[in-house]
Design an enzyme around this catalytic site. Structure first.
Site, PDB file in Angstrom:
ATOM      1  N   GLY A 196       0.844  -1.193   0.000  1.00 47.01           N
ATOM      2  CA  GLY A 196       0.000   0.000   0.000  1.00 47.01           C
ATOM      3  C   GLY A 196       0.878   1.242   0.000  1.00 47.01           C
ATOM      4  CE  LYS A 220      -2.953   7.039  13.961  1.00 49.81           C
ATOM      5  NZ  LYS A 220      -2.990   7.264  12.494  1.00 49.81           N
ATOM      6  CB  SER A 260      -6.083  11.837   7.687  1.00 50.04           C
ATOM      7  OG  SER A 260      -6.782  10.953   8.535  1.00 50.04           O
ATOM      8  CB  VAL A 296      -7.380  -0.292   4.734  1.00 45.71           C
ATOM      9  CG1 VAL A 296      -8.037  -0.733   6.044  1.00 45.71           C
ATOM     10  CG2 VAL A 296      -7.395  -1.428   3.718  1.00 45.71           C
TER      11      VAL A 296
END
Length: 339
Positions: free
Chosen positions: A10, A197, A260, A285
């Site tokens: 990834g 987080k 993010s 993911v």
């Protein structure tokens, strides 16, 4: 020079393969998707997960990680396995890895999450699946997006292990002029910080999607950090860990960055989309979307005080309106901040 096997192609696995090759190490990269492997072989770029970044020709794309580990005469002894496999898939990879691992090795992991089926941290999953094998486990965690590290923007990360010698060895292998690696030994705290987080970033994204301002996000993240500290107390983690790179540092970058994927999931939720629709349209993911299921289960089982993470689960998976998240910490009984 070290021989390093990277499992998972990834964005992060690809980025770190690039960094390691440029640091002078021999890198073997395994990615489960044949199409992605062929793309990297032919074009020296991972156009699916890390587009626009040219990869060193020295990275060796492989089809079978067991072949690399089993044929030491041809490939040399692997010194470090770097696992960039998402949390919910790592157990199946480890089951096969165990069959071809016959010497002591450092297993470094960069995934951040908790296994939904068992509520276990990744180090615990590794301990179960590699029982009887010789290895030292290291977690690499901190505020580092592949999109920036791959462009050599200055970044810092934590190499944490119960075995300090292994943490230092990983520190030396990965460190570069733009990638500063610190060491630590509070593995439990670093794992909790990294997993929680990601969930908090979804909550932050919901605030963004609903059009809330900086004040709202600051309040949400601060109270969310307080709940992470409550988890830390239950697991006897060092509170200082949550003020460091794998705690506060990772919260800042994951909850605010355009890179993010967890914050993106929350933003889409805040705009009114449903979780299944969001995840089905993502290439990468979202660890937080799965981990919040395990977090909710732990909250209920251990009776941990965690109103924000509880509300987050209920919004995502029980159909509560996204406004429920804001009301959770705005309409509770007035109280002192640190009681």
């Amino acid at each position: 020079m070290k021989n390093i096997l990277v499992m998972g192609g990834g964005s992060w696995g690809t980025c770190l393969s690039k960094l390691l090759a440029e640091n002078g190490h021999r890198v073997y990269l395994w990615e489960r998707s044949e199409d992605v492997r062929e793309d990297m072989r032919k074009n020296h770029e991972n156009s699916t997960y890390l587009p626009g970044i040219k990869l060193p020709e020295e990275i060796i794309l492989i089809d079978d990680y067991c072949e690399i580990l089993s044929n030491k005469e041809k490939y040399g002894k692997i010194d470090v396995i770097l696992s960039a496999v998402p949390t919910q898939f790592i157990r199946s990879v480890l089951k096969r890895l165990k069959n071809c691992l016959d010497y002591n090795i450092i297993l470094a992991n960069v995934a951040k999450g908790i296994e939904v089926a068992t509520n276990k941290r990744i180090s615990e999953v590794v301990a179960e699946e590699l029982d009887g094998k010789e290895y030292n486990y290291v977690l690499l965690a901190g505020p580092t997006h592949a999109e920036e590290v791959s462009r050599k923007l200055p970044s810092a990360i934590l190499s944490v292990s119960k075995d300090e010698k292994s943490a230092i060895e990983v520190q030396n292998i990965f460190s570069s002029p733009y990638f500063r690696v610190y060491t630590g030994t509070d593995l439990t705290g670093a794992e909790l910080g990294g997993a929680l987080k990601n969930c908090l970033a979804i909550a932050a994204g919901i605030a963004d999607g609903m059009g809330y301002g900086d004040n709202s996000k600051a309040a949400l993240l601060t109270r969310g950090l307080n709940e992470i500290l409550e988890f830390g107390k239950y697991y006897n983690a060092d509170p200082k860990t949550f003020m460091g790179l794998s705690g506060l540092g990772d919260i800042i970058v994951t909850c605010t960055s355009k890179h993010s994927r967890n914050r993106f999931v929350g933003e889409e939720l805040g705009k009114g989309k449903k979780i299944d629709e969001i995840l089905s349209n993502m290439k990468m993911v979202s660890e937080g979307a799965a981990t919040i299921k395990a977090i909710y289960s732990i909250i209920k089982e251990k009776n941990i005080k965690s109103p924000i993470f509880t509300a987050l689960y209920e919004v995502i998976y029980q159909g509560k309106p996204v406004t429920e998240l804001a009301s959770t910490f705005m309409s509770r009984d007035l109280r002192s901040e640190f009681i």
